[in-house]
Design a protein around this motif. Structure first.
Motif, PDB file in Angstrom:
ATOM      1  N   GLY A 156       0.896  -1.298  -0.026  1.00 46.28           N
ATOM      2  CA  GLY A 156       0.010   0.195   0.065  1.00 46.28           C
ATOM      3  C   GLY A 156       0.758   1.293  -0.147  1.00 46.28           C
ATOM      4  N   TRP A 157       2.135   0.866  -0.078  1.00 45.83           N
ATOM      5  CA  TRP A 157       3.128   2.313  -0.011  1.00 45.83           C
ATOM      6  C   TRP A 157       3.396   2.818  -1.265  1.00 45.83           C
ATOM      7  N   GLU A 158       2.681   3.760  -1.866  1.00 44.86           N
ATOM      8  CA  GLU A 158       3.075   4.189  -3.232  1.00 44.86           C
ATOM      9  C   GLU A 158       3.965   5.541  -2.999  1.00 44.86           C
ATOM     10  N   ALA A 159       3.670   6.311  -2.123  1.00 41.50           N
ATOM     11  CA  ALA A 159       4.142   7.641  -2.390  1.00 41.50           C
ATOM     12  C   ALA A 159       4.936   7.775  -0.968  1.00 41.50           C
ATOM     13  N   GLU A 160       4.196   7.429   0.255  1.00 42.24           N
ATOM     14  CA  GLU A 160       4.692   7.806   1.403  1.00 42.24           C
ATOM     15  C   GLU A 160       4.373   6.762   2.556  1.00 42.24           C
ATOM     16  N   ILE A 161       5.171   6.452   3.437  1.00 37.34           N
ATOM     17  CA  ILE A 161       5.302   5.575   4.493  1.00 37.34           C
ATOM     18  C   ILE A 161       4.516   6.072   5.713  1.00 37.34           C
ATOM     19  N   PRO A 162       3.736   5.378   6.384  1.00 41.50           N
ATOM     20  CA  PRO A 162       3.001   6.095   7.560  1.00 41.50           C
ATOM     21  C   PRO A 162       4.131   6.167   8.525  1.00 41.50           C
TER      22      PRO A 162
ATOM     23  N   GLN B 120      13.236   5.841  10.198  1.00 43.34           N
ATOM     24  CA  GLN B 120      12.913   6.526   8.905  1.00 43.34           C
ATOM     25  C   GLN B 120      13.590   7.860   8.543  1.00 43.34           C
ATOM     26  N   ASP B 121      14.523   7.826   7.788  1.00 44.62           N
ATOM     27  CA  ASP B 121      15.149   9.281   7.649  1.00 44.62           C
ATOM     28  C   ASP B 121      15.340   9.330   6.001  1.00 44.62           C
ATOM     29  N   GLY B 122      14.691  10.590   5.610  1.00 46.87           N
ATOM     30  CA  GLY B 122      14.951  10.975   4.181  1.00 46.87           C
ATOM     31  C   GLY B 122      14.284   9.941   2.999  1.00 46.87           C
ATOM     32  N   ARG B 123      14.950   9.415   2.505  1.00 49.79           N
ATOM     33  CA  ARG B 123      14.469   8.421   1.532  1.00 49.79           C
ATOM     34  C   ARG B 123      14.338   7.072   1.835  1.00 49.79           C
ATOM     35  N   TYR B 124      14.907   6.716   2.763  1.00 50.55           N
ATOM     36  CA  TYR B 124      14.620   5.290   3.312  1.00 50.55           C
ATOM     37  C   TYR B 124      14.181   4.898   4.452  1.00 50.55           C
ATOM     38  N   ALA B 125      13.615   3.725   4.788  1.00 50.59           N
ATOM     39  CA  ALA B 125      12.795   3.324   6.086  1.00 50.59           C
ATOM     40  C   ALA B 125      13.575   2.155   6.257  1.00 50.59           C
ATOM     41  N   LEU B 126      13.753   1.587   7.528  1.00 51.44           N
ATOM     42  CA  LEU B 126      14.287   0.555   8.046  1.00 51.44           C
ATOM     43  C   LEU B 126      13.155  -0.183   8.827  1.00 51.44           C
ATOM     44  N   ILE B 127      12.969  -1.398   8.342  1.00 51.95           N
ATOM     45  CA  ILE B 127      11.663  -2.128   9.047  1.00 51.95           C
ATOM     46  C   ILE B 127      12.247  -3.348   9.199  1.00 51.95           C
ATOM     47  N   ASP B 128      11.764  -3.848  10.470  1.00 58.04           N
ATOM     48  CA  ASP B 128      12.114  -5.095  11.175  1.00 58.04           C
ATOM     49  C   ASP B 128      11.011  -6.072  11.141  1.00 58.04           C
ATOM     50  N   PHE B 129      11.276  -7.289  10.655  1.00 57.08           N
ATOM     51  CA  PHE B 129      10.145  -8.343  10.538  1.00 57.08           C
ATOM     52  C   PHE B 129      10.510  -9.789  10.977  1.00 57.08           C
ATOM     53  N   PHE B 130       9.659 -10.065  12.070  1.00 50.36           N
ATOM     54  CA  PHE B 130      10.069 -11.347  13.191  1.00 50.36           C
ATOM     55  C   PHE B 130       8.816 -12.202  12.768  1.00 50.36           C
ATOM     56  N   SER B 131       9.536 -13.442  12.306  1.00 49.95           N
ATOM     57  CA  SER B 131       8.426 -14.527  12.311  1.00 49.95           C
ATOM     58  C   SER B 131       8.478 -15.654  13.077  1.00 49.95           C
ATOM     59  N   THR B 132       7.404 -16.115  13.414  1.00 48.96           N
ATOM     60  CA  THR B 132       7.340 -17.255  14.071  1.00 48.96           C
ATOM     61  C   THR B 132       6.248 -18.509  13.483  1.00 48.96           C
ATOM     62  N   THR B 133       6.758 -19.362  13.296  1.00 47.14           N
ATOM     63  CA  THR B 133       6.073 -20.555  12.875  1.00 47.14           C
ATOM     64  C   THR B 133       5.390 -21.248  13.867  1.00 47.14           C
ATOM     65  N   ASN B 134       4.164 -22.122  13.524  1.00 48.07           N
ATOM     66  CA  ASN B 134       3.452 -22.868  14.457  1.00 48.07           C
ATOM     67  C   ASN B 134       4.212 -23.994  15.303  1.00 48.07           C
ATOM     68  N   ASN B 135       5.453 -24.323  14.693  1.00 48.31           N
ATOM     69  CA  ASN B 135       6.179 -25.165  15.458  1.00 48.31           C
ATOM     70  C   ASN B 135       7.384 -24.435  16.187  1.00 48.31           C
TER      71      ASN B 135
ATOM     72  N   GLU C  45      11.112   6.584  -2.629  1.00 47.21           N
ATOM     73  CA  GLU C  45      11.101   7.052  -3.985  1.00 47.21           C
ATOM     74  C   GLU C  45      10.928   5.897  -4.920  1.00 47.21           C
ATOM     75  N   ALA C  46      11.830   4.913  -4.845  1.00 45.86           N
ATOM     76  CA  ALA C  46      11.607   3.889  -5.744  1.00 45.86           C
ATOM     77  C   ALA C  46      10.590   3.038  -5.675  1.00 45.86           C
TER      78      ALA C  46
END
Length: 128
Positions: A60-66, A87-102, A115-116
């Motif tokens: 859902g991020w076309e132009a801007e990140i919430p 989040q600074d300038g052009r880049y944002a750093l996002i952390d994803f942490f997954s846990t499986t059912n096992n 921008e890209a």
């Protein structure tokens, strides 16, 4: 009947012993391979969950990140939690942490180019 020297019985014991030892080694190798393949499967599921979450969150991020990004996504094979670290300038750093059912855990940091409109860096982190 008196000319038998007793050679057949020891030979049968030796051949049977070799056969049983080979069977035990093959069963042991099968058990080790089974554990390895289960670990690889769980690792791939955790990685796949993160891929799905990255696609879904960044869709859902076309132009801007919430400003505040934090949440979780539940899939049939596990849960992925994500949060915006920086989040600074052009880049944002996002952390994803997954846990499986096992209870297999995967962690990925992505650097998202606003921008890209795509992920420019994918950093897989070791979890303890």
């Amino acid at each position: 009947m008196n000319n038998q020297k007793g050679v057949v019985f020891p030979m049968v014991l030796i051949i049977a012993s070799v056969f049983i030892m080979m069977l035990i080694l093959m069963i042991d190798q099968f058990i080790i391979d089974k554990r390895f393949y289960k670990e690889v499967e769980e690792s791939l599921v955790a990685d796949h969950l993160v891929h799905l979450a990255v696609k879904e969150v960044t869709a859902g991020w076309e132009a801007e990140i919430p400003e505040v990004i934090e949440g979780h996504i539940t899939y049939p094979n596990g849960v992925v939690r994500y949060s915006l670290l920086k989040q600074d300038g052009r880049y944002a750093l996002i952390d994803f942490f997954s846990t499986t059912n096992n209870d297999r855990v995967g962690r990925v940091l992505i650097q998202y180019d606003k921008e890209a409109g795509r992920v420019v860096e994918w950093i897989e982190k070791q979890t303890s």
